[in-house]
Scaffold this motif. Sequence first.
Motif, PDB file in Angstrom:
ATOM      1  N   GLN A 131      -9.596   4.000  -1.691  1.00 35.23           N
ATOM      2  CA  GLN A 131      -9.140   2.634  -1.902  1.00 35.23           C
ATOM      3  C   GLN A 131      -8.656   2.093  -0.555  1.00 35.23           C
ATOM      4  N   GLU A 140       0.825  -1.203   0.000  1.00 40.13           N
ATOM      5  CA  GLU A 140       0.000   0.000   0.000  1.00 40.13           C
ATOM      6  C   GLU A 140       0.864   1.260   0.000  1.00 40.13           C
ATOM      7  N   VAL A 149     -12.587   8.440  -5.109  1.00 39.64           N
ATOM      8  CA  VAL A 149     -12.570   7.025  -4.752  1.00 39.64           C
ATOM      9  C   VAL A 149     -11.608   6.827  -3.587  1.00 39.64           C
ATOM     10  N   THR A 185     -13.769  -3.941  -7.260  1.00 39.93           N
ATOM     11  CA  THR A 185     -12.738  -4.574  -6.431  1.00 39.93           C
ATOM     12  C   THR A 185     -11.451  -4.699  -7.235  1.00 39.93           C
ATOM     13  N   TRP A 186     -10.339  -4.351  -6.613  1.00 39.21           N
ATOM     14  CA  TRP A 186      -9.031  -4.520  -7.230  1.00 39.21           C
ATOM     15  C   TRP A 186      -8.271  -5.632  -6.519  1.00 39.21           C
ATOM     16  N   GLU A 226      -1.250  -3.758  -9.143  1.00 42.70           N
ATOM     17  CA  GLU A 226      -2.672  -3.874  -8.845  1.00 42.70           C
ATOM     18  C   GLU A 226      -3.446  -3.762 -10.148  1.00 42.70           C
ATOM     19  N   LEU A 272      -5.791   6.931  -0.614  1.00 46.89           N
ATOM     20  CA  LEU A 272      -5.275   5.580  -0.368  1.00 46.89           C
ATOM     21  C   LEU A 272      -4.088   5.625   0.593  1.00 46.89           C
ATOM     22  N   LYS A 313      -4.402  -6.856  -5.426  1.00 46.09           N
ATOM     23  CA  LYS A 313      -3.001  -6.494  -5.244  1.00 46.09           C
ATOM     24  C   LYS A 313      -2.166  -7.754  -5.415  1.00 46.09           C
ATOM     25  N   ARG A 336      -9.062  -5.470  -2.627  1.00 50.46           N
ATOM     26  CA  ARG A 336      -9.286  -4.161  -2.029  1.00 50.46           C
ATOM     27  C   ARG A 336     -10.483  -3.488  -2.697  1.00 50.46           C
ATOM     28  N   ARG A 337     -11.402  -3.016  -1.890  1.00 48.64           N
ATOM     29  CA  ARG A 337     -12.613  -2.387  -2.400  1.00 48.64           C
ATOM     30  C   ARG A 337     -12.378  -0.902  -2.711  1.00 48.64           C
ATOM     31  N   ASN A 338     -12.973  -0.442  -3.809  1.00 51.82           N
ATOM     32  CA  ASN A 338     -13.014   0.976  -4.116  1.00 51.82           C
ATOM     33  C   ASN A 338     -14.333   1.539  -3.590  1.00 51.82           C
ATOM     34  N   LYS A 361      -8.444  10.386  -5.810  1.00 55.60           N
ATOM     35  CA  LYS A 361      -8.515   9.166  -4.997  1.00 55.60           C
ATOM     36  C   LYS A 361      -7.716   9.336  -3.721  1.00 55.60           C
TER      37      LYS A 361
END
Length: 275
Positions: free
Chosen positions: A93, A12, A91, A117-118, A239, A62, A120, A266-268, A60
């Motif tokens: 993340q 991250e 967004v 959803t992403w 990702e 994060l 990683k 990981r949810r956005n 975004k």
Amino acid sequence: MIEPSDLTPLAEGVECEFMYSYESRAPEPAYTDLGIATTRIGGGVALAMRNDPSGGYWSKALGFGITEPFTARTLDDVLDFYREQGVAQAVLQLVPSVLPAGFDEVAAARGLEAGSTWLKLAARPGDVAAAPTRLRVGPVPTAEAERWANVLLSGFGMPAGGLTDMLTATVGEPAWRPYAAWDDAELVAGGNLFLHDGAASLNAAATAPGHRGLGAQSALIAARARAAAEAGCQWLFAETGKPAPGTQNPSLNNMRRAGLVPLYERRNWVWRSTP
């Protein structure tokens, strides 16, 4: 064996920093014209692009939960930042493991909606498989930085202009390793690599439509993995979007073939301003 809990902060952290670098270091007049603003909140970053020509990708937040807990107060500070910047949508993340108890209710009360959803992924740079291609692959020279940036933007359906200048600015920067693939003299594909704190992150990879299927992206993954190893990085991260059931994500397929292993989902979380 890769343990997701051990690598989550590193994974991250490097993504957080490359996104921050892209936007905070955008040159003038692109920085002003795009309406960029960046800040660090609660151990993470919040990035705003008020005049985002992509339709919302670049606003975004994060990187939370790495150095301090992610709380409802942190969330409120992030949303206040976006309101102050006048962006229409942003967004967040967020890794599931950093969410406070009852986050679904906290999110709903603030108008956040669960989005895509992403995934990683990670690998040791030296474990990434070689990938032959008839294309020539190598670092991006300054003279072709603009062409490289526009190939990437086109691949993501984003327009040239201020975003071109933002991406071009990474060419020649110490923390960045931009790579491209050429068909004879024509630059036809590209990708970027960011180095931070002993880790490296693949990002911004795309191929011109007429040159897909030639192995450009697999070769670019391998070339950037070698660059990460040469820089002394112990881990390589990436990702990409999680495909819907019954569908494929070519980017994910390329990464897995190269040897990158999924770490976590990981949810956005999508926030939209209200009139």
